[in-house]
Design an enzyme around this catalytic site. Structure first.
Site, PDB file in Angstrom:
ATOM      1  N   GLU A  83     108.807  32.752  13.054  1.00 31.81           N
ATOM      2  CA  GLU A  83     107.863  31.775  12.485  1.00 31.81           C
ATOM      3  C   GLU A  83     108.522  30.908  11.408  1.00 31.81           C
ATOM      4  O   GLU A  83     108.256  29.708  11.322  1.00 31.81           O
ATOM      5  CB  GLU A  83     106.640  32.520  11.936  1.00 31.81           C
ATOM      6  CG  GLU A  83     105.825  33.158  13.055  1.00 31.81           C
ATOM      7  CD  GLU A  83     104.637  33.967  12.589  1.00 31.81           C
ATOM      8  OE1 GLU A  83     104.419  34.090  11.368  1.00 31.81           O
ATOM      9  OE2 GLU A  83     103.912  34.477  13.461  1.00 31.81           O
TER      10      GLU A  83
ATOM     11  N   HIS B 201      97.086  32.209   7.990  1.00 30.44           N
ATOM     12  CA  HIS B 201      97.861  33.019   8.940  1.00 30.44           C
ATOM     13  C   HIS B 201      98.999  33.647   8.158  1.00 30.44           C
ATOM     14  O   HIS B 201      99.528  33.029   7.230  1.00 30.44           O
ATOM     15  CB  HIS B 201      98.441  32.134  10.055  1.00 30.44           C
ATOM     16  CG  HIS B 201      99.513  32.835  10.835  1.00 30.44           C
ATOM     17  ND1 HIS B 201      99.228  33.697  11.869  1.00 30.44           N
ATOM     18  CD2 HIS B 201     100.868  32.860  10.679  1.00 30.44           C
ATOM     19  CE1 HIS B 201     100.363  34.210  12.328  1.00 30.44           C
ATOM     20  NE2 HIS B 201     101.367  33.711  11.624  1.00 30.44           N
TER      21      HIS B 201
ATOM     22  N   TYR C 162     102.045  29.821  18.690  1.00 28.54           N
ATOM     23  CA  TYR C 162     101.228  30.982  19.073  1.00 28.54           C
ATOM     24  C   TYR C 162     101.534  31.463  20.492  1.00 28.54           C
ATOM     25  O   TYR C 162     100.675  32.105  21.112  1.00 28.54           O
ATOM     26  CB  TYR C 162      99.745  30.627  18.963  1.00 28.54           C
ATOM     27  CG  TYR C 162      99.186  30.706  17.548  1.00 28.54           C
ATOM     28  CD1 TYR C 162      99.130  31.918  16.862  1.00 28.54           C
ATOM     29  CD2 TYR C 162      98.674  29.581  16.909  1.00 28.54           C
ATOM     30  CE1 TYR C 162      98.602  32.010  15.582  1.00 28.54           C
ATOM     31  CE2 TYR C 162      98.137  29.654  15.626  1.00 28.54           C
ATOM     32  CZ  TYR C 162      98.100  30.885  14.967  1.00 28.54           C
ATOM     33  OH  TYR C 162      97.562  30.972  13.703  1.00 28.54           O
TER      34      TYR C 162
ATOM     35  N   ASN D 148      89.758  31.280   9.923  1.00 27.81           N
ATOM     36  CA  ASN D 148      89.951  32.366   8.955  1.00 27.81           C
ATOM     37  C   ASN D 148      90.971  32.006   7.861  1.00 27.81           C
ATOM     38  O   ASN D 148      91.633  32.858   7.300  1.00 27.81           O
ATOM     39  CB  ASN D 148      90.294  33.680   9.667  1.00 27.81           C
ATOM     40  CG  ASN D 148      91.598  33.621  10.431  1.00 27.81           C
ATOM     41  OD1 ASN D 148      92.211  32.564  10.561  1.00 27.81           O
ATOM     42  ND2 ASN D 148      92.036  34.757  10.954  1.00 27.81           N
TER      43      ASN D 148
ATOM     44  N   LYS E  53      95.397  27.155   7.043  1.00 24.15           N
ATOM     45  CA  LYS E  53      94.935  26.542   8.293  1.00 24.15           C
ATOM     46  C   LYS E  53      94.076  25.295   8.023  1.00 24.15           C
ATOM     47  O   LYS E  53      93.669  25.040   6.878  1.00 24.15           O
ATOM     48  CB  LYS E  53      94.153  27.588   9.093  1.00 24.15           C
ATOM     49  CG  LYS E  53      95.003  28.781   9.519  1.00 24.15           C
ATOM     50  CD  LYS E  53      94.203  29.716  10.431  1.00 24.15           C
ATOM     51  CE  LYS E  53      95.043  30.887  10.888  1.00 24.15           C
ATOM     52  NZ  LYS E  53      94.353  31.672  11.947  1.00 24.15           N
TER      53      LYS E  53
HETATM   54  P1  CMP Z   1      96.108  34.531  13.102  1.00 23.37           P
HETATM   55  O1  CMP Z   1      96.527  35.539  12.098  1.00 23.37           O
HETATM   56  O2  CMP Z   1      96.491  33.126  12.883  1.00 23.37           O
HETATM   57  O3  CMP Z   1      96.655  34.990  14.551  1.00 23.37           O
HETATM   58  C1  CMP Z   1      96.025  34.589  15.756  1.00 23.37           C
HETATM   59  C2  CMP Z   1      94.711  33.944  15.520  1.00 23.37           C
HETATM   60  O4  CMP Z   1      93.853  33.856  16.633  1.00 23.37           O
HETATM   61  C3  CMP Z   1      93.925  34.733  14.510  1.00 23.37           C
HETATM   62  O5  CMP Z   1      94.513  34.590  13.238  1.00 23.37           O
HETATM   63  C4  CMP Z   1      92.544  34.136  14.657  1.00 23.37           C
HETATM   64  O6  CMP Z   1      92.367  33.003  13.845  1.00 23.37           O
HETATM   65  C5  CMP Z   1      92.527  33.666  16.122  1.00 23.37           C
HETATM   66  N1  CMP Z   1      91.543  34.358  16.933  1.00 23.37           N
HETATM   67  C6  CMP Z   1      90.510  33.772  17.546  1.00 23.37           C
HETATM   68  N2  CMP Z   1      89.788  34.663  18.229  1.00 23.37           N
HETATM   69  C7  CMP Z   1      90.374  35.857  18.059  1.00 23.37           C
HETATM   70  C8  CMP Z   1      90.091  37.178  18.513  1.00 23.37           C
HETATM   71  N3  CMP Z   1      89.044  37.446  19.291  1.00 23.37           N
HETATM   72  N4  CMP Z   1      90.922  38.165  18.117  1.00 23.37           N
HETATM   73  C9  CMP Z   1      92.009  37.902  17.329  1.00 23.37           C
HETATM   74  N5  CMP Z   1      92.322  36.662  16.867  1.00 23.37           N
HETATM   75  C10 CMP Z   1      91.506  35.662  17.229  1.00 23.37           C
END
Ligand code: CMP
Length: 138
Positions: A126, A115, A49, A112, A9
Site C-alpha cells: 500500500e 483505511h 483494493y 467508515n 476516505k
Molecule cells: P477498509 O479497511 O478500507 O477495507 C476494505 C473496505 O471495504 C472496508 O474498509 C469497508 O469500507 C468496505 N466494505 C464494504 N462492505 C464491506 C463488508 N461487508 N465487509 C468488509 N468490508 C466492507
C-alpha cells in the site's frame, strides 16, 4: 519502528474530519512521514483494493473510494500497524470500540472514514502504491 498506510476516505474529507483524524494519530505517537491529497480514478481504486476483487462489495467500494478526494498518509511508530488499527476500530463501526475513529464518526460499513494496512505485507504494497522514496521522510 514500523510503517503503515492510512487513508482518510472521501466521507472523512467531505465531513471536515482530516484534522480530527490526524490529531488522533499524533496524540498516539504515530508520526506522519508522508502525506498527500489525491482524487483516485475508479481504476486506481480497483488496483488498490485488488485483494477484495472477488468480494460482493468490490464495485461499490471502488465507486466510493473514487467519488471524492482522499488523504493518504504513511504513519511511523512502534507497532504502527496494530496501533493504527486500534485507533480506527473495527471495520463495521457498529462493532468498533468506544472512542475509536469509526465508532465516533462512521455511518456505514463502507463509509467508515479511514483505511489502515492490516499486515506488514499489505503495508509494503500500500505504501508503494501511493508513494515513491522521494516523498517519504526518513
Ligand atoms: P477498509 O479497511 O478500507 O477495507 C476494505 C473496505 O471495504 C472496508 O474498509 C469497508 O469500507 C468496505 N466494505 C464494504 N462492505 C464491506 C463488508 N461487508 N465487509 C468488509 N468490508 C466492507
Amino acid at each position: 519502528m514500523e510503517r503503515t498506510l492510512s487513508i482518510i476516505k472521501p466521507d472523512g474529507v467531505a465531513r471536515g474530519l482530516i484534522g480530527e483524524v490526524i490529531k488522533r494519530f499524533e496524540d498516539n505517537n504515530l508520526k506522519i512521514v508522508a502525506m498527500k491529497m489525491i482524487y483516485m480514478t475508479k481504476a486506481q481504486a480497483q488496483g488498490f483494493y485488488a485483494v477484495h476483487k472477488e468480494r460482493p462489495f468490490f464495485d461499490s467500494l471502488t465507486d466510493f473510494m473514487s467519488s471524492g478526494p482522499v488523504v493518504v498518509l504513511i504513519l511511523k511508530g512502534e507497532n504502527a500497524i496494530a496501533k493504527n488499527r486500534e485507533l480506527m476500530g473495527a471495520t463495521n463501526y457498529k462493532e468498533a470500540a468506544e472512542g475509536t475513529i469509526r465508532r465516533d464518526f462512521a455511518t456505514e460499513i463502507e463509509k467508515n472514514i479511514v483505511h489502515g494496512s492490516d499486515s506488514p505485507g499489505s503495508a509494503d504494497f500500500e505504501i508503494g502504491y501511493f508513494f515513491n522514496s522521494f516523498e517519504i521522510i526518513c
